[in-house]
Design a protein around this motif. Structure first.
Motif, PDB file in Angstrom:
ATOM      1  N   SER A 181      13.558  -0.084  -7.142  1.00  0.00           N
ATOM      2  CA  SER A 181      13.648  -1.442  -7.688  1.00  0.00           C
ATOM      3  C   SER A 181      12.721  -1.651  -8.872  1.00  0.00           C
ATOM      4  O   SER A 181      11.754  -0.902  -9.073  1.00  0.00           O
ATOM      5  N   VAL A 182      12.971  -2.707  -9.650  1.00  0.00           N
ATOM      6  CA  VAL A 182      12.118  -3.091 -10.766  1.00  0.00           C
ATOM      7  C   VAL A 182      10.693  -3.300 -10.247  1.00  0.00           C
ATOM      8  O   VAL A 182      10.475  -3.981  -9.251  1.00  0.00           O
ATOM      9  N   GLY A 183       9.730  -2.672 -10.892  1.00  0.00           N
ATOM     10  CA  GLY A 183       8.328  -2.804 -10.512  1.00  0.00           C
ATOM     11  C   GLY A 183       7.880  -1.860  -9.416  1.00  0.00           C
ATOM     12  O   GLY A 183       6.697  -1.760  -9.111  1.00  0.00           O
ATOM     13  N   ALA A 184       8.817  -1.161  -8.796  1.00  0.00           N
ATOM     14  CA  ALA A 184       8.489  -0.246  -7.699  1.00  0.00           C
ATOM     15  C   ALA A 184       8.093   1.124  -8.242  1.00  0.00           C
ATOM     16  O   ALA A 184       8.449   1.500  -9.361  1.00  0.00           O
ATOM     17  N   VAL A 185       7.348   1.873  -7.409  1.00  0.00           N
ATOM     18  CA  VAL A 185       6.890   3.212  -7.787  1.00  0.00           C
ATOM     19  C   VAL A 185       7.371   4.202  -6.732  1.00  0.00           C
ATOM     20  O   VAL A 185       7.116   4.024  -5.540  1.00  0.00           O
ATOM     21  N   PHE A 186       8.062   5.262  -7.185  1.00  0.00           N
ATOM     22  CA  PHE A 186       8.592   6.289  -6.288  1.00  0.00           C
ATOM     23  C   PHE A 186       8.139   7.659  -6.782  1.00  0.00           C
ATOM     24  O   PHE A 186       8.203   7.966  -7.975  1.00  0.00           O
ATOM     25  N   ILE A 188      18.392   4.617   0.825  1.00  0.00           N
ATOM     26  CA  ILE A 188      16.970   4.296   0.749  1.00  0.00           C
ATOM     27  C   ILE A 188      16.736   3.432  -0.481  1.00  0.00           C
ATOM     28  O   ILE A 188      17.240   3.721  -1.570  1.00  0.00           O
ATOM     29  N   LYS A 189      15.949   2.370  -0.265  1.00  0.00           N
ATOM     30  CA  LYS A 189      15.522   1.521  -1.373  1.00  0.00           C
ATOM     31  C   LYS A 189      14.004   1.545  -1.396  1.00  0.00           C
ATOM     32  O   LYS A 189      13.359   1.462  -0.354  1.00  0.00           O
ATOM     33  N   VAL A 190      13.440   1.683  -2.580  1.00  0.00           N
ATOM     34  CA  VAL A 190      11.991   1.639  -2.743  1.00  0.00           C
ATOM     35  C   VAL A 190      11.653   0.370  -3.507  1.00  0.00           C
ATOM     36  O   VAL A 190      12.059   0.206  -4.661  1.00  0.00           O
ATOM     37  N   SER A 191      10.934  -0.530  -2.825  1.00  0.00           N
ATOM     38  CA  SER A 191      10.456  -1.772  -3.445  1.00  0.00           C
ATOM     39  C   SER A 191       8.937  -1.801  -3.475  1.00  0.00           C
ATOM     40  O   SER A 191       8.349  -2.796  -3.881  1.00  0.00           O
ATOM     41  N   ASN A 192       8.306  -0.725  -3.020  1.00  0.00           N
ATOM     42  CA  ASN A 192       6.850  -0.622  -2.937  1.00  0.00           C
ATOM     43  C   ASN A 192       6.269  -0.558  -4.344  1.00  0.00           C
ATOM     44  O   ASN A 192       6.586   0.342  -5.121  1.00  0.00           O
ATOM     45  N   THR A 193       5.391  -1.499  -4.676  1.00  0.00           N
ATOM     46  CA  THR A 193       4.813  -1.551  -6.017  1.00  0.00           C
ATOM     47  C   THR A 193       3.583  -0.657  -6.154  1.00  0.00           C
ATOM     48  O   THR A 193       3.085  -0.474  -7.257  1.00  0.00           O
ATOM     49  N   SER A 194       3.102  -0.091  -5.046  1.00  0.00           N
ATOM     50  CA  SER A 194       1.950   0.802  -5.081  1.00  0.00           C
ATOM     51  C   SER A 194       2.420   2.246  -5.232  1.00  0.00           C
ATOM     52  O   SER A 194       2.097   2.909  -6.195  1.00  0.00           O
ATOM     53  N   ASN A 195       3.188   2.742  -4.255  1.00  0.00           N
ATOM     54  CA  ASN A 195       3.768   4.078  -4.324  1.00  0.00           C
ATOM     55  C   ASN A 195       4.440   4.397  -2.996  1.00  0.00           C
ATOM     56  O   ASN A 195       3.823   4.294  -1.950  1.00  0.00           O
ATOM     57  N   ALA A 196       5.685   4.772  -3.041  1.00  0.00           N
ATOM     58  CA  ALA A 196       6.386   5.323  -1.881  1.00  0.00           C
ATOM     59  C   ALA A 196       6.733   6.753  -2.254  1.00  0.00           C
ATOM     60  O   ALA A 196       7.390   6.996  -3.271  1.00  0.00           O
ATOM     61  N   ALA A 217       0.865  -1.186   0.000  1.00  0.00           N
ATOM     62  CA  ALA A 217       0.000   0.000   0.000  1.00  0.00           C
ATOM     63  C   ALA A 217       0.903   1.238   0.000  1.00  0.00           C
ATOM     64  O   ALA A 217       2.087   1.151   0.340  1.00  0.00           O
ATOM     65  N   PRO A 218       0.382   2.403  -0.381  1.00  0.00           N
ATOM     66  CA  PRO A 218       1.211   3.619  -0.410  1.00  0.00           C
ATOM     67  C   PRO A 218       1.909   3.889   0.932  1.00  0.00           C
ATOM     68  O   PRO A 218       1.324   3.665   1.993  1.00  0.00           O
ATOM     69  N   GLN A 219       3.151   4.344   0.854  1.00  0.00           N
ATOM     70  CA  GLN A 219       3.957   4.690   2.027  1.00  0.00           C
ATOM     71  C   GLN A 219       4.520   6.089   1.855  1.00  0.00           C
ATOM     72  O   GLN A 219       4.811   6.510   0.734  1.00  0.00           O
ATOM     73  N   THR A 220       4.713   6.780   2.993  1.00  0.00           N
ATOM     74  CA  THR A 220       5.375   8.081   2.979  1.00  0.00           C
ATOM     75  C   THR A 220       6.777   7.912   3.536  1.00  0.00           C
ATOM     76  O   THR A 220       6.968   7.335   4.613  1.00  0.00           O
ATOM     77  N   ILE A 221       7.757   8.403   2.800  1.00  0.00           N
ATOM     78  CA  ILE A 221       9.147   8.386   3.260  1.00  0.00           C
ATOM     79  C   ILE A 221       9.372   9.698   3.995  1.00  0.00           C
ATOM     80  O   ILE A 221       9.496  10.760   3.380  1.00  0.00           O
ATOM     81  N   LYS A 222       9.404   9.606   5.327  1.00  0.00           N
ATOM     82  CA  LYS A 222       9.586  10.802   6.156  1.00  0.00           C
ATOM     83  C   LYS A 222      11.013  11.301   6.077  1.00  0.00           C
ATOM     84  O   LYS A 222      11.959  10.526   6.028  1.00  0.00           O
ATOM     85  N   MET A 223      11.158  12.588   6.125  1.00  0.00           N
ATOM     86  CA  MET A 223      12.464  13.227   6.293  1.00  0.00           C
ATOM     87  C   MET A 223      12.333  13.971   7.611  1.00  0.00           C
ATOM     88  O   MET A 223      11.764  13.903   8.249  1.00  0.00           O
ATOM     89  N   GLY A 224      12.810  14.790   8.114  1.00  0.00           N
ATOM     90  CA  GLY A 224      12.643  15.365   9.426  1.00  0.00           C
ATOM     91  C   GLY A 224      13.979  15.835   9.915  1.00  0.00           C
ATOM     92  O   GLY A 224      14.942  15.869   9.173  1.00  0.00           O
ATOM     93  N   ASP A 225      14.037  16.166  11.157  1.00  0.00           N
ATOM     94  CA  ASP A 225      15.282  16.623  11.771  1.00  0.00           C
ATOM     95  C   ASP A 225      16.304  15.488  11.702  1.00  0.00           C
ATOM     96  O   ASP A 225      16.050  14.399  12.193  1.00  0.00           O
ATOM     97  N   PRO A 226      17.478  15.739  11.088  1.00  0.00           N
ATOM     98  CA  PRO A 226      18.489  14.686  10.959  1.00  0.00           C
ATOM     99  C   PRO A 226      18.958  14.112  12.296  1.00  0.00           C
ATOM    100  O   PRO A 226      19.492  13.011  12.338  1.00  0.00           O
ATOM    101  N   SER A 227      18.765  14.831  13.390  1.00  0.00           N
ATOM    102  CA  SER A 227      19.142  14.272  14.681  1.00  0.00           C
ATOM    103  C   SER A 227      18.118  13.240  15.141  1.00  0.00           C
ATOM    104  O   SER A 227      18.378  12.466  16.054  1.00  0.00           O
ATOM    105  N   SER A 234      15.165   1.729 -11.539  1.00  0.00           N
ATOM    106  CA  SER A 234      14.811   0.567 -12.360  1.00  0.00           C
ATOM    107  C   SER A 234      13.309   0.357 -12.362  1.00  0.00           C
ATOM    108  O   SER A 234      12.818  -0.633 -12.888  1.00  0.00           O
ATOM    109  N   GLY A 235      12.576   1.269 -11.727  1.00  0.00           N
ATOM    110  CA  GLY A 235      11.129   1.173 -11.623  1.00  0.00           C
ATOM    111  C   GLY A 235      10.463   2.364 -12.266  1.00  0.00           C
ATOM    112  O   GLY A 235      10.862   2.817 -13.338  1.00  0.00           O
ATOM    113  N   THR A 236       9.473   2.929 -11.565  1.00  0.00           N
ATOM    114  CA  THR A 236       8.763   4.106 -12.043  1.00  0.00           C
ATOM    115  C   THR A 236       9.052   5.265 -11.124  1.00  0.00           C
ATOM    116  O   THR A 236       8.854   5.175  -9.912  1.00  0.00           O
ATOM    117  N   PHE A 237       9.547   6.382 -11.686  1.00  0.00           N
ATOM    118  CA  PHE A 237       9.864   7.571 -10.917  1.00  0.00           C
ATOM    119  C   PHE A 237       9.232   8.765 -11.588  1.00  0.00           C
ATOM    120  O   PHE A 237       9.373   8.982 -12.759  1.00  0.00           O
TER     121      PHE A 237
END
Length: 183
Positions: A159-164, A133-141, A116-126, A180-183
């Motif tokens: 990755s192949v088949g993944a959506v970013f 980061i690797k995206v293997s999510n086939t729905s959407n990250a 299912a869709p995922q959010t890649i959080k960024m935030g305070d580096p501390s 190697s996927g969809t960007f």
């Protein structure tokens, strides 16, 4: 798996629960919670350790606890090739609830591999620092905010088949963008 630290009854001072992952561990979800400044939880990925969480990773610092009282760490541990596979949501690591430190480039990989869709959080580096980061999510990250060289010390691999989806954010990172996927 739920780790909860509420302080201790064996004497004064902080009590720390430490979990070292040296091989492969898989769980449905992982919750790391402390309810007092006397309770600390540290989960270390070491020597090529792999932690696969099929659903959500939740970090909670309640009460008088500081966000550093709950830590998932692959940055200061030994070895490289440490992997965290997350199939659900990342809850916490937001300046209040816990710290995730995946280390410098090449140290470890945080793989968003949900269906299912995922959010890649960024935030305070501390509070939240990715090595690679690797995206293997086939729905959407998708990115939740800008990427900086202090949030991401390595690169992004789709990755192949993944959506970013970078959500149109202005991103600045040191490593490579391998698609190697969809960007």
């Amino acid at each position: 798996i739920t780790f909860e630290a509420s302080g201790g009854k064996l004497g004064a001072g902080p009590k720390t629960l430490t979990c070292n992952i040296l091989g492969t561990v898989e769980c449905l979800h992982l919750t790391m919670e402390t309810t007092t400044s006397l309770g600390n939880i540290v989960c270390n990925l070491e020597n090529g350790g792999t932690l696969t969480i099929d659903d959500d990773l939740t970090l909670i610092c309640a009460g008088a606890a500081a966000d550093t009282d709950v830590m998932l760490d692959a940055g200061t541990t030994t070895g490289t090739s440490n992997v965290l596979n997350l199939g659900g949501l990342l809850i916490g690591a937001d300046g209040f609830d816990g710290v995730i430190d995946m280390g410098t480039a090449g140290k470890s990989t945080f793989n968003f591999n949900g269906a299912a869709p995922q959010t890649i959080k960024m935030g305070d580096p501390s509070d939240l620092r990715y090595s690679d980061i690797k995206v293997s999510n086939t729905s959407n990250a998708s990115l939740g905010s800008n990427v900086s060289t202090t949030n991401l010390t390595g690169g992004i691999t789709v990755s192949v088949g993944a959506v970013f989806d970078d959500n149109g954010f202005s991103n600045d990172f040191i490593g490579d963008m391998i698609n190697s996927g969809t960007f």
